[in-house]
Design an enzyme around this catalytic site. Structure first.
Site, PDB file in Angstrom:
ATOM      1  NE  ARG A   1     -42.989  -8.515  47.024  1.00 38.47           N
ATOM      2  CZ  ARG A   1     -42.188  -7.585  47.489  1.00 38.47           C
ATOM      3  NH1 ARG A   1     -41.727  -6.647  46.664  1.00 38.47           N
ATOM      4  NH2 ARG A   1     -41.839  -7.551  48.770  1.00 38.47           N
TER       5      ARG A   1
ATOM      6  CG  ASN B   1     -35.822  -2.210  19.689  1.00 36.39           C
ATOM      7  OD1 ASN B   1     -35.673  -1.108  19.179  1.00 36.39           O
ATOM      8  ND2 ASN B   1     -36.281  -3.251  19.017  1.00 36.39           N
ATOM      9  CD  GLU B   2     -37.311  -4.426  23.808  1.00 36.16           C
ATOM     10  OE1 GLU B   2     -36.770  -5.475  23.379  1.00 36.16           O
ATOM     11  OE2 GLU B   2     -37.999  -3.687  23.096  1.00 36.16           O
TER      12      GLU B   2
ATOM     13  CB  ALA C   1     -48.096  -9.308  34.719  1.00 36.51           C
TER      14      ALA C   1
ATOM     15  CG  ASP D   1     -45.664 -12.054  35.268  1.00 40.97           C
ATOM     16  OD1 ASP D   1     -45.798 -12.590  36.387  1.00 40.97           O
ATOM     17  OD2 ASP D   1     -46.442 -12.258  34.318  1.00 40.97           O
TER      18      ASP D   1
ATOM     19  CG  ASN E   1     -42.651   0.889  26.258  1.00 38.78           C
ATOM     20  OD1 ASN E   1     -42.714   0.997  27.479  1.00 38.78           O
ATOM     21  ND2 ASN E   1     -43.164   1.799  25.436  1.00 38.78           N
TER      22      ASN E   1
ATOM     23  CB  THR F   1     -42.428   1.696  18.444  1.00 37.14           C
ATOM     24  OG1 THR F   1     -41.132   1.283  17.990  1.00 37.14           O
ATOM     25  CG2 THR F   1     -42.502   3.214  18.441  1.00 37.14           C
TER      26      THR F   1
ATOM     27  CG  ASP G   1     -37.633  -3.197  12.236  1.00 38.95           C
ATOM     28  OD1 ASP G   1     -37.019  -2.601  11.334  1.00 38.95           O
ATOM     29  OD2 ASP G   1     -38.746  -2.837  12.656  1.00 38.95           O
ATOM     30  N   GLY G   2     -35.313  -7.209  12.802  1.00 33.89           N
ATOM     31  CA  GLY G   2     -34.500  -8.195  13.514  1.00 33.89           C
ATOM     32  C   GLY G   2     -33.096  -8.275  12.950  1.00 33.89           C
TER      33      GLY G   2
END
Length: 279
Positions: free
Chosen positions: A159, A133-134, A196, A161, A175, A172, A57-58
């Site tokens: 507030r 992807n994201e 976080a 990270d 996320n 998938t 996938d990379g």
């Protein structure tokens, strides 16, 4: 979404890209030898009709960004030189099957939505990227503080990270590791997931993943100066004095070769995360 393209008697232009693993190189060599003297195919990395990504996938992510300006033309197909990858339809043992599929190709494709990311700095400069992807934004020192707006209306003051925004297929990936939902790609929407977050008597956020429909926009306004990291798929950008980052569904889509071997989305999810279930 599956669409049918007009068939043509012209030869198919094919680009082959592989990672550096020995098995990937062997598969690439087999494809080169098969296509080189075949009158139905023309090997070229310039304006290909089909791009074959060999690796994982990379590798497909890298191939996508190499050809992101040609998405209206190119269709992708992935060969995984190992176990089945999320974006790959063929194993390295199925090269002959892929060749036969392309030989009988009608131009059919399956398309997935993409993420548009626009970064604006305090001096007015702006930069636009797309993600398969994201994308995620994080502050490099201390806690990130930011106002989150939906369609230019304040939704929450965050507030924590950082924040991640994913496409349906990207739901998938990072996320999911953040506790986000898995979203079917026929649902053209974005997913905003907190990284976080701080939730106490002073700071309150929704604390849950948020699904935003196709025609709405997510805007993140950092409220503290400093250095920020914006990751877009496998690319990373570090900037100071970030004014805002806007996320929306891009007008373009990524298209894959549609065939009997194109694995359904839910089957990919099951194979990637659950595997075969013993009775």
């Amino acid at each position: 979404m599956m669409t049918q393209m007009k068939t043509s008697s012209d030869e198919m232009k094919v680009a082959i890209i592989a990672n550096g693993k020995p098995q990937s190189r062997r598969v690439a060599s087999k494809l080169f030898n098969a296509f080189r003297d075949d009158p139905d195919f023309y090997l070229t990395k310039k304006n290909p009709d089909v791009l074959i990504s060999i690796g994982g996938d990379g590798m497909l992510l890298s191939a996508f960004h190499m050809y992101e300006k040609e998405l209206a033309r190119v269709r992708f197909v992935g060969i995984h030189t190992g176990h089945l990858g999320f974006y790959t339809d063929y194993l390295d043992s199925e090269v002959d099957q892929l060749i036969e599929t392309l030989r009988k190709d009608s131009g059919a494709k399956i398309s997935y939505p993409l993420l548009n990311v626009k970064l604006t700095l305090a001096d007015g400069r702006s930069f636009t990227s797309i993600a398969l992807n994201e994308a995620a934004i994080k502050r490099n020192e201390k806690t990130m503080a930011a106002d989150v707006c939906l369609n230019d209306v304040l939704f929450e003051s965050f507030r924590g990270d950082g924040l991640s925004v994913s496409t349906p297929t990207g739901s998938t990936a990072y996320n999911k590791s953040l506790g986000g939902a898995v979203l079917h790609p026929t649902i053209e929407a974005l997913q905003l997931t907190e990284i976080a977050s701080l939730n106490n008597r002073v700071y309150r956020t929704l604390g849950s993943p948020l699904i935003v429909p196709k025609h709405e926009k997510i805007t993140v306004y950092p409220t503290r100066m400093g250095s920020y990291t914006l990751s877009v798929d496998n690319k990373t950008y570090i900037n100071r004095n970030v004014k805002k980052v806007e996320f929306s569904i891009d007008q373009r889509k990524i298209s894959f070769v549609a065939s009997a071997s194109h694995t359904s989305f839910w089957e990919r999810v099951r194979e990637s995360f659950i595997g075969d279930m013993e009775e």
